[in-house]
Design a protein around this motif. Structure first.
Motif, short mmCIF file in Angstrom:
data_model
loop_
_atom_site.label_atom_id
_atom_site.label_comp_id
_atom_site.label_asym_id
_atom_site.label_seq_id
_atom_site.Cartn_x
_atom_site.Cartn_y
_atom_site.Cartn_z
N LEU A 50 0.83 -1.21 0.00
CA LEU A 50 0.00 0.00 0.00
C LEU A 50 0.87 1.26 0.00
O LEU A 50 0.54 2.25 -0.64
CB LEU A 50 -0.95 -0.02 1.21
N TYR A 257 -8.62 -2.60 5.29
CA TYR A 257 -7.94 -3.44 4.31
C TYR A 257 -8.96 -4.37 3.62
O TYR A 257 -9.79 -5.00 4.29
CB TYR A 257 -6.88 -4.29 5.02
N THR A 261 -10.90 -1.43 -2.30
CA THR A 261 -9.47 -1.13 -2.52
C THR A 261 -9.26 -0.13 -3.66
O THR A 261 -8.43 0.79 -3.54
CB THR A 261 -8.72 -2.46 -2.82
N GLN A 264 -9.68 3.26 -2.50
CA GLN A 264 -8.52 3.70 -1.71
C GLN A 264 -7.45 4.25 -2.65
O GLN A 264 -6.89 5.33 -2.41
CB GLN A 264 -7.97 2.53 -0.89
N TYR A 265 -7.18 3.52 -3.74
CA TYR A 265 -6.17 3.99 -4.71
C TYR A 265 -6.59 5.33 -5.31
O TYR A 265 -5.78 6.24 -5.46
CB TYR A 265 -6.00 2.97 -5.85
N VAL A 276 -5.11 3.14 5.53
CA VAL A 276 -5.85 1.87 5.55
C VAL A 276 -5.51 1.06 6.81
O VAL A 276 -4.34 0.90 7.15
CB VAL A 276 -5.53 1.05 4.27
#
Ligand SMILES: Cc1cc2nc3c(=O)[nH]c(=O)nc-3n(C[C@H](O)[C@H](O)[C@H](O)COP(=O)(O)OP(=O)(O)OC[C@H]3O[C@@H](n4cnc5c(N)ncnc54)[C@H](O)[C@@H]3O)c2cc1C
Length: 309
Positions: A50, A257, A261, A264-265, A276
């Motif tokens: 990450l 987590y 995802t 999040q990116y 995260v």
């Protein structure tokens, strides 16, 4: 509250299920969706990945409601070593823990002593610690604990839940100690005497609290983390922040987590702070059941794992 959610939250506290469900291989396989593994090394590997995407992390060593102080002492030692390890790895990883994992059900003072050791060591490494918030029966005691901790330790934050009616008042009353707040919706089964039961009302209160907290960030530089996977709320919070003249890097989101995802990116790529939370450890059962309860459709995913080799 829907029946699926209530049932899963009931199961999270059931002793028989707690000792038997984790034995099933298909359940263990399914858990991997939400945690990279049971060991610190698994968490570190995930954090490194990450970090490559400009996403810092928070580690939680799973466990709660321990029943004797020697267990709490072991947990404290675990976190002290973890802080060394994080420092060696040179990663931006904060830690977050449950007070009942440090003996809160047994002794307030001992928990304080253990927690202070962790907070001081974190400060030596220029690192930070967050306190998870547990069910509503702990909130008064946890806030009292946080006030005490903040007297000597500036590097500590507290999680608060938007589903509780009391949270706005709690925030207002804490402002003079310059709290760091991680705002979440809330993961426990609460009665309607203390919490909104309807998702719409929880979301509405989350946004109301967020607007207030954005103002506090603007006026007092308060650190606030908006910890939700609700992208509609993300958009509203981003717009409100912009309207108040806050820059992107004054805004922090946190997510778990394995959940959304790609989102999040995207947040990281767009220049927002996104951190995260990675959980690890073998005491994952109650925590995992709460993740399933957040989205009962996840149970289907668990069942699909029965048929995987
Ligand atoms: C960093 C962090 C720390 C937290 N710490 C605490 C704490 O200390 N105490 C506490 O009570 N709670 C804590 N929580 C959990 C929180 O209270 C919620 O239960 C959880 O975040 C789900 O709510 P939501 O805000 O994502 O909104 P929701 O409205 O529940 O979800 C929004 C969308 O996100 C996705 N989503 C949400 N949960 C899941 C899931 N489990 N699986 C798959 N998709 C999902 C779904 O697409 C859903 O439609 C924490 C959450 C985060 C992100």
């Amino acid at each position: 509250m829907n029946i699926g959610r209530s049932l899963l939250l009931w199961a999270s506290k059931n002793e028989w299920m707690k000792s038997n469900v984790p034995k099933f291989k298909f359940v263990r396989r399914a858990v991997k969706k939400f945690m990279p593994g049971e060991d610190v090394k698994d968490a570190i590997d995930a954090a490194r990945k990450l970090s490559g995407k400009n996403i810092p992390t928070t580690f939680t060593y799973l466990g709660e409601n321990i029943t004797n102080l020697s267990e709490a002492e072991n947990v404290k030692e675990h976190y002290l070593h973890l802080l060394d390890r994080i420092n060696e790895e040179n990663l931006d990883v904060e830690i977050s823990l449950k007070l009942t994992q440090l003996g809160f059900d047994i002794s307030f003072d001992k928990t304080l002593e253990f927690f202070e050791q962790i907070a001081r060591k974190a400060a030596d490494y220029n690192n930070n610690v967050f306190i998870d918030i547990e069910d509503s029966s702990y909130v008064d005691k946890t806030i009292e604990f946080y006030r005490k901790i903040k007297e000597k330790n500036d590097n500590v934050g507290l999680c608060l839940q938007a589903y509780l009616y009391r949270t706005m008042k709690d925030i207002e009353e804490m402002l003079q100690i310059k709290p760091w707040i991680r705002l979440v919706k809330g993961a426990y089964n609460e009665p309607e005497t203390v919490a909104f039961k309807n998702k719409k009302d929880v979301d509405k209160n989350f946004y109301k609290l967020s607007e207030y907290l954005l103002e506090q960030t603007k006026e007092k530089g308060l650190r606030v983390a908006y910890a939700t996977h609700d992208t509609a709320l993300h958009e509203r919070i981003k717009a409100a922040a912009e309207q108040k003249g806050l820059s992107k890097n004054q805004l922090e989101f946190q997510m778990l987590y394995g959940i959304k995802t790609n989102e999040q990116y995207k947040l990281a790529e767009a220049g927002y702070n996104i951190r995260v939370l990675i959980s690890y450890g073998n005491a994952w059962y109650p925590w995992y059941m709460r993740r399933l309860a957040e989205r009962p459709a996840n149970v289907l995913f668990v069942l699909k794992n029965i048929f995987r080799k």
